[in-house]
Design a protein around this motif. Structure first.
Motif, PDB file in Angstrom:
ATOM      1  N   TYR A 107      13.733 -15.586 -47.807  1.00  0.00           N
ATOM      2  CA  TYR A 107      14.043 -14.160 -47.909  1.00  0.00           C
ATOM      3  C   TYR A 107      15.238 -13.746 -47.050  1.00  0.00           C
ATOM      4  O   TYR A 107      15.582 -12.566 -47.000  1.00  0.00           O
ATOM      5  N   GLY A 108      15.863 -14.699 -46.361  1.00  0.00           N
ATOM      6  CA  GLY A 108      17.017 -14.348 -45.535  1.00  0.00           C
ATOM      7  C   GLY A 108      16.648 -13.543 -44.304  1.00  0.00           C
ATOM      8  O   GLY A 108      17.416 -12.688 -43.863  1.00  0.00           O
ATOM      9  N   ASP A 109      15.472 -13.818 -43.738  1.00  0.00           N
ATOM     10  CA  ASP A 109      14.981 -13.094 -42.575  1.00  0.00           C
ATOM     11  C   ASP A 109      15.206 -13.896 -41.298  1.00  0.00           C
ATOM     12  O   ASP A 109      15.257 -15.128 -41.326  1.00  0.00           O
ATOM     13  N   PRO A 110      15.297 -13.211 -40.149  1.00  0.00           N
ATOM     14  CA  PRO A 110      15.451 -13.929 -38.875  1.00  0.00           C
ATOM     15  C   PRO A 110      14.177 -14.669 -38.473  1.00  0.00           C
ATOM     16  O   PRO A 110      13.074 -14.333 -38.912  1.00  0.00           O
ATOM     17  N   LEU A 111      14.352 -15.678 -37.634  1.00  0.00           N
ATOM     18  CA  LEU A 111      13.258 -16.542 -37.186  1.00  0.00           C
ATOM     19  C   LEU A 111      13.053 -16.368 -35.690  1.00  0.00           C
ATOM     20  O   LEU A 111      14.018 -16.243 -34.939  1.00  0.00           O
ATOM     21  N   PHE A 112      11.779 -16.356 -35.262  1.00  0.00           N
ATOM     22  CA  PHE A 112      11.484 -16.300 -33.832  1.00  0.00           C
ATOM     23  C   PHE A 112      10.609 -17.488 -33.465  1.00  0.00           C
ATOM     24  O   PHE A 112       9.467 -17.578 -33.894  1.00  0.00           O
ATOM     25  N   SER A 113      11.159 -18.400 -32.685  1.00  0.00           N
ATOM     26  CA  SER A 113      10.447 -19.609 -32.283  1.00  0.00           C
ATOM     27  C   SER A 113       9.551 -19.308 -31.085  1.00  0.00           C
ATOM     28  O   SER A 113       9.998 -18.739 -30.083  1.00  0.00           O
ATOM     29  N   ALA A 114       8.276 -19.725 -31.175  1.00  0.00           N
ATOM     30  CA  ALA A 114       7.349 -19.511 -30.059  1.00  0.00           C
ATOM     31  C   ALA A 114       7.863 -20.194 -28.802  1.00  0.00           C
ATOM     32  O   ALA A 114       7.929 -19.598 -27.726  1.00  0.00           O
ATOM     33  N   ASN A 115       8.210 -21.489 -28.899  1.00  0.00           N
ATOM     34  CA  ASN A 115       8.892 -22.213 -27.821  1.00  0.00           C
ATOM     35  C   ASN A 115       8.163 -22.087 -26.483  1.00  0.00           C
ATOM     36  O   ASN A 115       8.779 -21.857 -25.461  1.00  0.00           O
ATOM     37  N   VAL A 116       6.839 -22.228 -26.495  1.00  0.00           N
ATOM     38  CA  VAL A 116       6.075 -22.008 -25.272  1.00  0.00           C
ATOM     39  C   VAL A 116       5.271 -23.233 -24.852  1.00  0.00           C
ATOM     40  O   VAL A 116       5.310 -23.658 -23.698  1.00  0.00           O
ATOM     41  N   THR A 117       4.540 -23.845 -25.765  1.00  0.00           N
ATOM     42  CA  THR A 117       3.526 -24.834 -25.382  1.00  0.00           C
ATOM     43  C   THR A 117       4.100 -26.210 -25.094  1.00  0.00           C
ATOM     44  O   THR A 117       3.621 -26.911 -24.187  1.00  0.00           O
ATOM     45  N   ASN A 118       5.119 -26.619 -25.831  1.00  0.00           N
ATOM     46  CA  ASN A 118       5.607 -28.001 -25.798  1.00  0.00           C
ATOM     47  C   ASN A 118       7.040 -28.096 -25.280  1.00  0.00           C
ATOM     48  O   ASN A 118       7.716 -27.076 -25.121  1.00  0.00           O
ATOM     49  N   PRO A 119       7.526 -29.318 -25.038  1.00  0.00           N
ATOM     50  CA  PRO A 119       8.953 -29.485 -24.764  1.00  0.00           C
ATOM     51  C   PRO A 119       9.796 -29.039 -25.958  1.00  0.00           C
ATOM     52  O   PRO A 119       9.277 -28.674 -27.010  1.00  0.00           O
ATOM     53  N   ILE A 120      11.084 -29.128 -25.828  1.00  0.00           N
ATOM     54  CA  ILE A 120      12.000 -28.472 -26.750  1.00  0.00           C
ATOM     55  C   ILE A 120      12.014 -29.060 -28.160  1.00  0.00           C
ATOM     56  O   ILE A 120      12.200 -28.338 -29.140  1.00  0.00           O
ATOM     57  N   GLU A 121      11.791 -30.358 -28.326  1.00  0.00           N
ATOM     58  CA  GLU A 121      12.132 -31.027 -29.577  1.00  0.00           C
ATOM     59  C   GLU A 121      11.399 -30.489 -30.819  1.00  0.00           C
ATOM     60  O   GLU A 121      12.038 -30.257 -31.844  1.00  0.00           O
ATOM     61  N   PRO A 122      10.069 -30.307 -30.807  1.00  0.00           N
ATOM     62  CA  PRO A 122       9.444 -29.824 -32.039  1.00  0.00           C
ATOM     63  C   PRO A 122       9.956 -28.452 -32.478  1.00  0.00           C
ATOM     64  O   PRO A 122      10.065 -28.180 -33.675  1.00  0.00           O
ATOM     65  N   TYR A 123      10.305 -27.605 -31.529  1.00  0.00           N
ATOM     66  CA  TYR A 123      10.839 -26.291 -31.878  1.00  0.00           C
ATOM     67  C   TYR A 123      12.268 -26.426 -32.417  1.00  0.00           C
ATOM     68  O   TYR A 123      12.646 -25.762 -33.396  1.00  0.00           O
ATOM     69  N   ALA A 124      13.054 -27.279 -31.780  1.00  0.00           N
ATOM     70  CA  ALA A 124      14.417 -27.503 -32.258  1.00  0.00           C
ATOM     71  C   ALA A 124      14.415 -28.072 -33.673  1.00  0.00           C
ATOM     72  O   ALA A 124      15.250 -27.711 -34.511  1.00  0.00           O
ATOM     73  N   GLU A 125      13.456 -28.962 -33.952  1.00  0.00           N
ATOM     74  CA  GLU A 125      13.359 -29.541 -35.298  1.00  0.00           C
ATOM     75  C   GLU A 125      13.070 -28.468 -36.342  1.00  0.00           C
ATOM     76  O   GLU A 125      13.667 -28.470 -37.433  1.00  0.00           O
ATOM     77  N   LEU A 126      12.165 -27.537 -36.040  1.00  0.00           N
ATOM     78  CA  LEU A 126      11.854 -26.469 -36.988  1.00  0.00           C
ATOM     79  C   LEU A 126      13.050 -25.537 -37.186  1.00  0.00           C
ATOM     80  O   LEU A 126      13.294 -25.056 -38.293  1.00  0.00           O
ATOM     81  N   ILE A 127      13.791 -25.278 -36.119  1.00  0.00           N
ATOM     82  CA  ILE A 127      14.963 -24.416 -36.256  1.00  0.00           C
ATOM     83  C   ILE A 127      16.044 -25.099 -37.086  1.00  0.00           C
ATOM     84  O   ILE A 127      16.713 -24.462 -37.916  1.00  0.00           O
TER      85      ILE A 127
END
Length: 360
Positions: free
Chosen positions: A192-212
């Motif tokens: 839908y062309g909407d912005p994304l907000f990564s939780a980025n709280v529980t784990n080190p950076i890599e799983p969040y970076a992969e989703l982004i």
């Protein structure tokens, strides 16, 4: 870069002292923190939505409406609106009303939510939660944009030329998609062309970076301009002090009490020492320059232009919490605002373009 202060309104005994504030006192604390965030120049204040212990954030629209009446400038965020649990018609009514009362200062961050207790409370299963989230968002999105809506739905009665009131103030409201562990919400945002907000709280950076990274790939797959991408990211904790040693000394009791609580309730332990937590988590603990450097390291991976920080003192004293926020705003924020761009859209109300003379 824009900065938000966010609370999930956790309500449990202080892990250091064992004292638990009353429900009334805890809500009063949330209001005071919202006023402090506006006073210090934060760009937004967010309230989560949870329907299980140890949270009392089950009615974010009510809390945010009260904050809207107490503030004048700061934008108001949900963090997150659990659309997988909600009737999208009722959610639209609540949030459209709040948006009017706040003068168009509302942004939504939506997500499926998590936690077994709240899923069972709303009769949502792990198997259907993603479909519920997508369906609810699609209906919500139509309601915000169309005066009459027809929608074939699976999880609520179908809509046939339905009119829902009040009609919106912002046209349309900005909706961010909360991202923590799954590609489903990431793909929905990109579609839908909407912005994304990564939780980025529980784990080190890599799983969040992969989703982004996946979000950026899907964004282009759906034909959107890469220049229009906006990403926000959370942080696991905050304590800024003049020196590293002061920051570590002040935050160590907080970390150790939180670690003991995680062990007590059987949560997985990701960071076993404060030093590891400071190094590998998204927590911003240290001197102003250390915090600036860490945000830059994360920005290299995420490309984010919005950052959220904890609004609550947690186990810090009120004085420590305020001093940390004041130092962050005076020594860290100006540098990051200069170095990292803002999101590719205005920060004020999303309103229709005024008609030009050529339209008449």
């Amino acid at each position: 870069m824009k900065f938000l202060a966010i609370t999930l309104i956790v309500h449990r005994p202080d892990p250091t002292t064992g004292v638990q504030k009353s429900t009334h006192e805890r809500f009063r604390e949330v209001l005071d923190n919202a006023l402090l965030a506006e006073e210090l120049g934060f760009d937004g204040f967010g309230v989560g939505e949870r329907h299980e212990r140890p949270f009392i954030s089950s009615s974010p629209t009510v809390v945010l409406s009260h904050i809207a009446a107490l503030t004048r400038r700061i934008r108001l965020f949900t963090a997150v609106t659990t659309l997988s649990l909600l009737d999208p018609v009722r959610a639209y009514e609540d949030y459209a009303t709040l948006d009017h009362l706040s003068g168009g200062r509302l942004d939504l961050i939506i997500g499926k939510g998590n936690g077994t207790a709240q899923r069972e409370l709303f009769h949502v299963t792990p198997e259907d939660q993603w479909e519920r989230n997508a369906e609810s968002y699609e209906v919500f999105r139509q309601l915000w944009r169309q005066d009459k809506v027809t929608a074939r739905t699976r999880f609520r009665p179908e809509l046939r030329d339905a009119e829902v009131w009040p009609r919106p103030y912002q046209q349309p409201i900005r909706v961010w998609h909360g991202s923590a562990t799954s590609k489903e919400s990431v793909d929905l945002a990109a579609r839908y062309g909407d912005p994304l907000f990564s939780a980025n709280v529980t784990n080190p950076i890599e799983p969040y970076a992969e989703l982004i990274r996946y979000y950026r790939e899907r964004w282009e797959h759906y034909g959107h301009d890469p220049a229009d991408i906006a990403v926000g990211a959370g942080t696991a904790g905050l304590y800024v002090a003049p020196t590293t040693q002061e920051a570590l000394a002040a935050y160590r009791p907080v970390f150790e009490s939180n670690l003991a609580f995680q062990q007590q309730v059987g949560l997985p332990i990701v960071f076993e020492t404060l030093e590891d937590y400071v190094e590998r988590s998204s927590a911003l603990i240290g001197s102003p320059q250390q915090v600036i450097d860490k945000v830059h390291r994360y920005h290299e991976q995420f490309g984010h232009t919005v950052l959220h920080l904890h609004a609550d003192a947690s186990s810090l004293t009120d004085r420590q919490h305020r001093d940390s926020l004041e130092l962050f705003q005076s020594a860290v924020t100006p540098v990051l605002r200069k170095d990292i761009p803002d999101p590719p859209f205005g920060w004020g109300p999303v309103l229709p373009e005024p008609a030009s003379a050529a339209d008449h």
